[in-house]
Write an enzyme that holds these catalytic residues in place. Structure first.
Site, short mmCIF file in Angstrom:
data_model
loop_
_atom_site.label_atom_id
_atom_site.label_comp_id
_atom_site.label_asym_id
_atom_site.label_seq_id
_atom_site.Cartn_x
_atom_site.Cartn_y
_atom_site.Cartn_z
N HIS A 1 0.85 -1.19 0.00
CA HIS A 1 0.00 0.00 0.00
C HIS A 1 0.89 1.24 0.00
O HIS A 1 1.95 1.25 0.62
CB HIS A 1 -0.91 0.00 1.23
CG HIS A 1 -1.94 1.08 1.20
ND1 HIS A 1 -2.75 1.32 0.11
CD2 HIS A 1 -2.29 2.01 2.13
CE1 HIS A 1 -3.55 2.32 0.36
NE2 HIS A 1 -3.29 2.78 1.58
N HIS B 1 -3.56 9.02 0.97
CA HIS B 1 -3.49 7.73 0.27
C HIS B 1 -4.85 7.41 -0.34
O HIS B 1 -5.88 7.89 0.10
CB HIS B 1 -3.02 6.60 1.21
CG HIS B 1 -3.90 6.39 2.41
ND1 HIS B 1 -4.41 5.17 2.75
CD2 HIS B 1 -4.36 7.26 3.36
CE1 HIS B 1 -5.15 5.27 3.85
NE2 HIS B 1 -5.12 6.53 4.24
N CYS C 1 -3.84 2.58 -5.47
CA CYS C 1 -3.04 3.50 -4.66
C CYS C 1 -1.67 3.76 -5.28
O CYS C 1 -1.11 4.86 -5.12
CB CYS C 1 -2.87 2.93 -3.25
SG CYS C 1 -2.06 1.31 -3.18
#
Length: 243
Positions: A72, A84, A173
């Site tokens: 991530h 994010h 992401c």
């Protein structure tokens, strides 16, 4: 339920490290660094210096948090804040900003993936990391593009805040942070995934097996027609040519 559990593993499910142990081990080192820098803050280019985080982060840094299956990504904005992009169903079903700003649960995340909806949101470093190790600017070593200035990176990340469409493969992401830091929309994870799928499915071995099994299956089912016969020839040929 297995596909939903697998999606949860991709983004959220990961063993939480003992953060307290890490802080005890490195607390003395952080305090010494703070004394040397005279309590320098993010705005002065030194990242957090209050001992809350192990890493000294700068505004515009690209942060990575390894998950079980994927990584991530986020952009550090300073002041213990990380922007994010994460799948989230809540903005679709509710306009209550208090509920939307709450930490995204597994259920919200999974439904967001299925609905292809996500949010570029700002959370604390601790909530972003979720107990995992944080890596900083490692993509700089492999990306052919030069990273933009930290302030420009952070401004791009802040400008994109809001609710947008999400795609597990085509806009996730990593695409978001790559645009913010390098000015290009791409994902190394997506590239590697597609490369692996291609290697597994579009191979000469698969073409040979398909060429043998498909005619046998059609004969067994008694479904031999001109169309099915054409498919039995065309499909192995296409796989062979794509391999």
């Amino acid at each position: 339920m297995f596909p939903l559990q697998l999606l949860a593993l991709i983004f959220i499910s990961t063993p939480r490290h003992d953060v307290k142990d890490k802080k005890r081990l490195r607390g003395g080192e952080e305090e010494a660094a703070d004394r040397r820098d005279g309590g320098r803050t993010d705005g002065q280019g030194g990242g957090r210096t209050d001992g809350k985080h192990e890493l000294r982060l700068r505004r515009g840094d690209l942060l990575e948090v390894p998950r079980t299956l994927f990584t991530h990504f986020g952009i550090y904005l300073g002041g213990d804040r990380v922007a994010h992009f994460i799948p989230d169903i809540m903005p679709v079903i509710s306009s209550d900003q208090c509920r939307i700003k709450q930490m995204v649960s597994n259920t919200r995340l999974l439904l967001g993936v299925l609905a292809k909806r996500g949010s570029v949101r700002v959370d604390s470093v601790e909530d972003f990391a979720y107990g995992s190790e944080i890596l900083v600017n490692t993509i700089d070593k492999v990306c052919s593009r030069t990273a933009l200035q930290g302030e420009e990176v952070a401004m791009r990340a802040e400008k994109l805040q809001g609710h947008v469409s999400y795609s597990l493969l085509w806009y996730n992401c990593e695409h978001y942070v790559m645009y913010c830091r390098y000015g290009t929309v791409m994902s190394f994870q997506t590239f590697q995934f597609c490369k692996t799928v291609r290697r597994l499915l579009l191979s000469r071995r698969v073409a040979k097996v398909t060429g043998m099994l498909l005619p046998c299956l059609l004969l067994y089912l008694g479904a031999v027609t001109s169309c099915s016969a054409l498919l039995a020839v065309l499909l192995p040929f296409l796989i062979w040519m794509a391999s």
